[in-house]
Write an enzyme that holds these catalytic residues in place. Structure first.
Site, short mmCIF file in Angstrom:
data_model
loop_
_atom_site.label_atom_id
_atom_site.label_comp_id
_atom_site.label_asym_id
_atom_site.label_seq_id
_atom_site.Cartn_x
_atom_site.Cartn_y
_atom_site.Cartn_z
N ASP A 14 0.99 -1.11 -0.06
CA ASP A 14 -0.11 0.08 -0.23
C ASP A 14 0.87 1.36 0.05
O ASP A 14 0.54 2.35 0.51
CB ASP A 14 -1.03 0.01 1.25
CG ASP A 14 -1.90 -1.24 1.16
OD1 ASP A 14 -2.23 -1.62 0.15
OD2 ASP A 14 -2.19 -1.69 2.38
N GLY A 16 1.62 3.07 -2.72
CA GLY A 16 1.23 3.97 -3.61
C GLY A 16 1.83 3.34 -5.09
O GLY A 16 2.07 4.24 -6.14
N LYS A 17 2.03 2.30 -5.37
CA LYS A 17 2.74 1.70 -6.42
C LYS A 17 1.58 2.00 -7.62
O LYS A 17 2.41 2.24 -8.69
CB LYS A 17 2.67 0.17 -6.43
CG LYS A 17 3.84 -0.40 -5.17
CD LYS A 17 3.94 -1.80 -5.07
CE LYS A 17 2.65 -2.35 -4.40
NZ LYS A 17 2.64 -2.16 -3.00
N GLY A 41 -4.09 -4.12 -4.60
CA GLY A 41 -5.15 -3.50 -4.79
C GLY A 41 -4.52 -1.94 -5.02
O GLY A 41 -4.00 -1.37 -4.24
N HIS A 42 -4.40 -1.73 -6.51
CA HIS A 42 -3.59 -0.56 -6.64
C HIS A 42 -4.58 0.57 -7.38
O HIS A 42 -5.24 0.28 -8.22
CB HIS A 42 -2.48 -0.84 -7.77
CG HIS A 42 -1.46 -1.91 -7.19
ND1 HIS A 42 -0.37 -2.70 -8.09
CD2 HIS A 42 -1.12 -2.50 -5.91
CE1 HIS A 42 0.33 -3.08 -7.40
NE2 HIS A 42 -0.01 -3.20 -6.05
N ARG A 144 3.68 -28.79 -6.21
CA ARG A 144 3.42 -29.57 -7.75
C ARG A 144 2.27 -29.99 -7.67
O ARG A 144 2.07 -31.15 -8.70
CB ARG A 144 4.55 -30.48 -7.91
CG ARG A 144 6.11 -29.70 -8.21
CD ARG A 144 7.36 -30.64 -7.71
NE ARG A 144 7.20 -31.42 -6.37
CZ ARG A 144 8.25 -31.79 -5.86
NH1 ARG A 144 9.22 -32.22 -6.53
NH2 ARG A 144 8.00 -32.35 -4.56
N GLN A 222 2.30 -5.94 -3.23
CA GLN A 222 2.80 -6.06 -1.70
C GLN A 222 3.98 -5.08 -1.55
O GLN A 222 4.31 -4.33 -2.41
CB GLN A 222 2.79 -7.75 -1.41
CG GLN A 222 1.52 -8.34 -1.46
CD GLN A 222 1.16 -8.97 -2.75
OE1 GLN A 222 1.97 -9.43 -3.35
NE2 GLN A 222 0.02 -8.64 -2.87
N ALA A 297 -7.77 -0.99 0.12
CA ALA A 297 -8.34 -0.58 -1.18
C ALA A 297 -9.18 -2.11 -1.59
O ALA A 297 -10.21 -2.21 -2.57
CB ALA A 297 -7.39 -0.50 -2.33
N THR A 299 -9.78 -5.04 1.08
CA THR A 299 -10.71 -5.28 2.03
C THR A 299 -11.42 -4.26 2.89
O THR A 299 -12.34 -4.64 3.66
CB THR A 299 -9.82 -6.39 2.95
OG1 THR A 299 -8.70 -5.29 3.45
CG2 THR A 299 -9.07 -7.47 2.25
N GLY A 300 -11.04 -3.10 2.48
CA GLY A 300 -11.71 -1.91 3.56
C GLY A 300 -11.33 -1.87 4.92
O GLY A 300 -11.59 -1.09 5.71
N LYS A 329 2.95 10.50 -0.13
CA LYS A 329 1.93 11.07 0.92
C LYS A 329 2.86 11.91 2.00
O LYS A 329 2.16 11.98 3.23
CB LYS A 329 1.52 9.77 1.80
CG LYS A 329 0.43 8.94 0.58
CD LYS A 329 -0.43 8.06 1.37
CE LYS A 329 -1.66 8.12 1.21
NZ LYS A 329 -2.46 7.06 1.76
N GLY A 411 0.06 14.18 -3.38
CA GLY A 411 -1.50 13.69 -3.48
C GLY A 411 -1.71 12.52 -4.42
O GLY A 411 -0.64 12.41 -5.14
P1 IMO Z 1 -0.58 -4.01 -2.36
O1 IMO Z 1 0.06 -4.70 -3.86
C1 IMO Z 1 -1.07 -4.46 1.82
C2 IMO Z 1 -0.99 -8.80 3.53
C3 IMO Z 1 -2.20 -9.24 4.11
C4 IMO Z 1 -1.65 -10.11 4.98
C5 IMO Z 1 -0.49 -10.68 4.46
C6 IMO Z 1 -0.74 -11.85 3.76
O2 IMO Z 1 -1.93 -3.56 -2.55
O3 IMO Z 1 0.34 -3.25 -1.69
P2 IMO Z 1 -1.93 -12.88 1.57
O4 IMO Z 1 -3.82 -12.51 1.18
O5 IMO Z 1 -1.23 -12.26 0.52
O6 IMO Z 1 -2.26 -14.05 2.05
O7 IMO Z 1 -2.05 -12.05 2.85
O8 IMO Z 1 0.08 -9.79 3.64
N1 IMO Z 1 -1.04 -8.13 2.10
C7 IMO Z 1 -1.10 -6.88 1.70
N2 IMO Z 1 -0.79 -5.72 2.58
N3 IMO Z 1 -1.02 -4.47 0.77
C8 IMO Z 1 -1.03 -5.47 -0.27
O9 IMO Z 1 -1.01 -5.39 -1.55
C9 IMO Z 1 -1.18 -6.85 0.24
N4 IMO Z 1 -1.23 -7.96 -0.26
C10 IMO Z 1 -1.16 -9.00 0.87
O10 IMO Z 1 -2.90 -8.08 4.78
O11 IMO Z 1 -1.09 -9.44 6.41
MG MG Z 2 -3.17 -2.32 -1.50
#
Ligand code: IMO
Ligand code: MG
Length: 420
Positions: A14, A16-17, A41-42, A144, A222, A297, A299-300, A329, A411
């Site tokens: 999260d 901001g990718k 969730g980008h 596998r 992630q 973005a 799961t809310g 940010k 922003g």
């Molecule tokens: P973006 O790409 C933030 C976190 C989950 C959990 C752990 C494992 O938007 O940055 P998973 O469903 O992957 O098995 O969950 O990783 N997590 C993220 N946290 N941004 C994400 O993606 C995430 N994708 C997984 O909250 O702690």
């Molecule tokens: Mg995200």
């Protein structure tokens, strides 16, 4: 040969990718996802609107762009189809812009159920997974048993699906998890048919040919602190979110990698469980969450918030070989009188500037304090207009990490960006 430049999140996701890939995508005719799946969730903001992509690369909104879903990705046909429907409603034809590796693994409906079952069984030790089936799908890949996108073209696909499903039913029953394992099956099979309308590629050849002429931007999902090898294990995701994942996820050699853009927020957030040394449990943490709108973005869920952790940031910059830092940010800190950054840890009373093996240990952050700039930065577009206090803060971060900050985002909109 051209190179693959990489955008990686350096914290717990999260960062901001989505915004940065969207900003940079104008310079890269192709964007490739190499790991993760719909747990990502980008968010992209332009023309006064917000768009969220999950499995689809963030280059999708650029005219004429090529978007690659690489071999290291896990793909849920149902969510993918939903995402495509959203994009189509904007007048974009997804099948003209998206190319999917035949080697990407498929997320089955029962993978999602297994994710939920395992989390339920873990009780207090739960990971806080996004429940998209990510962990169980990668587990099947490594053990596998997995099904891959290319398999959907095989005449015996249905039998292979049923074989994997029955394995999952056994696992669900071992976990005493009550559910309707058939509920999503017809929808999933329909979505598999929908996948057949896409260009299914041999990713490594496709990428190799592309790089003879044009560059690629690899989009991480992630963050590095969620990497299965180097993150705060076991509270991590199940893929390689660090730079090595680009090579294994797309089938390219390390020598093909060019610049590595490392993205971090001017503070830290984390969703789900696991260690977070600079987490704030007070009003300051609440204020960051409110101003930064730190809610997932996908799961809310409210995100946990805390000060910037330079120990952790230096660790991930090292692993990823970051060449350019991107700070997101910082405008969210505009109204803070004092801003803190963590410059070392006390681990069981002993001071260190290294990220420890045992992240569950008692870690006390040691902070350096800065005077806040107390000015609204959201409208600033030129570096000369940034306040002195902000520059001091920025310079400190660059000196500590030893890598320049090349982009400052002030922003969510594409335009709210200063390049240096
Ligand atoms: P973006 O790409 C933030 C976190 C989950 C959990 C752990 C494992 O938007 O940055 P998973 O469903 O992957 O098995 O969950 O990783 N997590 C993220 N946290 N941004 C994400 O993606 C995430 N994708 C997984 O909250 O702690
Ligand atoms: Mg995200």
């Amino acid at each position: 040969m051209k190179s693959i430049d990489v955008v990686l999140g350096l914290q717990w996701g999260d960062e901001g990718k989505g915004k940065i890939v969207d900003v940079l995508a104008g310079r890269y005719p192709a964007v490739a996802r190499f790991q993760g799946g719909p747990n990502a969730g980008h968010s992209l903001h332009f023309d006064g609107k917000k768009f969220v992509v999950r499995s689809i690369p963030s280059g999708i909104f650029r005219e004429g762009s090529v978007n690659i879903i690489g071999s290291g990705v896990v793909l849920d046909p149902i969510t993918f189809r939903e995402e495509c429907a959203n994009i189509e409603s904007m007048g974009i034809k997804p099948c003209e812009r998206i190319h999917i590796s035949k080697k990407a693994h498929l997320i089955l409906p029962t993978h999602r159920l297994l994710d939920a079952a395992m989390e339920a069984a873990a009780g207090k030790g739960k990971i806080g997974s996004t429940l998209k089936g990510i962990g169980p799908t990668y587990t099947d890949k490594i053990s596998r048993h997995g099904l891959r996108v290319g398999d959907i073209l095989a005449p015996d696909f249905r039998e292979r699906f049923l074989k994997l499903k029955s394995r999952h039913l056994q696992q669900l029953s071992d976990l005493n998890y009550e559910c309707d394992a058939d509920a999503e099956e017809a929808k999933w099979m329909d979505a598999v048919e929908f996948l057949k309308g896409f260009d299914l590629i041999d990713c490594e050849y496709y990428v190799d040919e592309w790089l003879r002429e044009k560059p690629i931007l690899a989009e991480g999902a992630q963050g590095s602190l969620l990497d299965v090898d180097f993150g705060s294990y076991p509270f991590v995701t199940s893929s390689s979110t660090t730079v090595g994942g680009v090579c294994t996820g797309l089938g390219v050699a390390p020598s093909r990698i060019g610049r590595v853009f490392g993205i971090f927020k001017a503070y830290c957030t984390r969703v789900g469980s696991g260690p977070f040394p600079t987490e704030l449990f007070d009003e300051t943490g609440e204020k960051i969450r409110r101003i930064g709108q730190e809610f997932g973005a996908v799961t809310g869920r409210p995100r946990r918030c805390g000060w910037l952790d330079l120990v952790a940031l230096k660790y991930t910059v090292m692993i990823d070989g970051v060449t350019d830092l991107i700070m997101m940010k910082s405008d969210c800190l505009d109204s803070f009188g004092t801003i803190k950054v963590c410059t070392s840890y006390k681990v069981n009373g002993v001071e260190t500037d290294k990220f420890p093996f045992d992240t569950a240990a008692e870690i006390e952050p040691v902070y350096t304090e800065f005077k806040g700039w107390n000015r609204d930065l959201t409208g600033v577009r030129r570096e000369e207009d940034l306040p002195q206090e902000f520059r001091e803060y920025l310079k400190f971060i660059e000196d500590y990490i030893g890598v320049p900050v090349k982009i400052i985002s002030l922003g969510p909109d594409r335009e709210a960006t200063i390049e240096r």
